[in-house]
Design a protein around this motif. Structure first.
Motif, PDB file in Angstrom:
ATOM      1  N   PHE A   1       6.245  13.750 -20.746  1.00  0.00           N
ATOM      2  CA  PHE A   1       6.489  12.576 -19.903  1.00  0.00           C
ATOM      3  C   PHE A   1       7.983  12.292 -19.765  1.00  0.00           C
ATOM      4  O   PHE A   1       8.450  11.907 -18.699  1.00  0.00           O
ATOM      5  N   GLU A   2       8.751  12.465 -20.840  1.00  0.00           N
ATOM      6  CA  GLU A   2      10.205  12.290 -20.739  1.00  0.00           C
ATOM      7  C   GLU A   2      10.782  13.245 -19.708  1.00  0.00           C
ATOM      8  O   GLU A   2      11.628  12.868 -18.890  1.00  0.00           O
TER       9      GLU A   2
ATOM     10  N   LYS B   1       3.944   7.575 -11.675  1.00  0.00           N
ATOM     11  CA  LYS B   1       3.642   8.119 -12.998  1.00  0.00           C
ATOM     12  C   LYS B   1       2.820   9.395 -12.840  1.00  0.00           C
ATOM     13  O   LYS B   1       2.174   9.596 -11.811  1.00  0.00           O
TER      14      LYS B   1
ATOM     15  N   GLY C   1      11.307  10.707 -11.762  1.00  0.00           N
ATOM     16  CA  GLY C   1      11.255   9.261 -11.872  1.00  0.00           C
ATOM     17  C   GLY C   1      11.680   8.535 -10.612  1.00  0.00           C
ATOM     18  O   GLY C   1      11.201   7.431 -10.322  1.00  0.00           O
ATOM     19  N   GLN C   2      12.555   9.154  -9.836  1.00  0.00           N
ATOM     20  CA  GLN C   2      13.054   8.503  -8.627  1.00  0.00           C
ATOM     21  C   GLN C   2      11.966   8.304  -7.574  1.00  0.00           C
ATOM     22  O   GLN C   2      12.159   7.547  -6.634  1.00  0.00           O
TER      23      GLN C   2
ATOM     24  N   PHE D   1       9.110  14.620 -17.227  1.00  0.00           N
ATOM     25  CA  PHE D   1       8.603  14.210 -15.914  1.00  0.00           C
ATOM     26  C   PHE D   1       9.491  13.118 -15.321  1.00  0.00           C
ATOM     27  O   PHE D   1       9.935  13.218 -14.177  1.00  0.00           O
ATOM     28  N   TYR D   2       9.753  12.061 -16.096  1.00  0.00           N
ATOM     29  CA  TYR D   2      10.535  10.938 -15.579  1.00  0.00           C
ATOM     30  C   TYR D   2      11.982  11.336 -15.291  1.00  0.00           C
ATOM     31  O   TYR D   2      12.578  10.830 -14.339  1.00  0.00           O
TER      32      TYR D   2
END
Length: 149
Positions: A28-29, A41, A36-37, A31-32
């Motif tokens: 997830f880190e 999610k 994230g922009q 991914f963001y």
């Protein structure tokens, strides 16, 4: 050495659940950092992606397949609807069901971001797992999670 690496995990280091959770947080880190922009999610994009492959799928079936609680799925669908990404329709033959379909904007969003969604981890995987290790890990996780078709 990283300061947190000094913490003795004891039996936690042998816990499958703990290892899965720490791995999920790592993914997830990544991914963001990469996506994230786009303001979405991973689970949210997963719903849109499934709808791109399964137009007019029942909301409950998508929620069940992704193991999303009904109340949370309802909130997500409302959010997608408000953003103009999906259309909801109640079929005449089952007034309790809700069929979901992407709008043209939703289709464009998935088309524009699918490569990034499915490819962001390639760079992050470099140096951690070989291609064979990644394939093996994914195969085992699919088996463990009941995702084998």
């Amino acid at each position: 050495m990283n300061v947190s690496a000094k913490i003795d995990l004891g039996q936690l280091s042998q816990s499958l659940g703990f290892a899965l959770r720490m791995s999920q947080l790592s993914v997830f880190e990544e991914f963001y950092a990469a996506l994230g922009q786009f303001g979405m999610k991973p689970g949210e994009f997963s719903i849109l992606y499934l709808l791109s492959r399964n137009p007019d799928a029942r909301q409950g079936e998508i929620a069940e397949r992704l193991r999303i609680k009904r109340a949370h799925m309802t909130k997500l669908v409302s959010s997608f609807d408000a953003r103009g990404l999906i259309l909801r329709r109640v079929p005449d033959d089952d007034r309790r069901a809700v069929l979901l379909r992407l709008t043209p904007e939703g289709e464009a969003f998935v088309a524009d971001h699918a490569a990034a969604f499915f490819g962001y981890h390639a760079a992050a995987d470099a140096g951690r797992l070989s291609a064979a290790e990644r394939t093996q890990l994914l195969r085992l996780l699919r088996k463990f999670g009941g995702l084998e078709d």
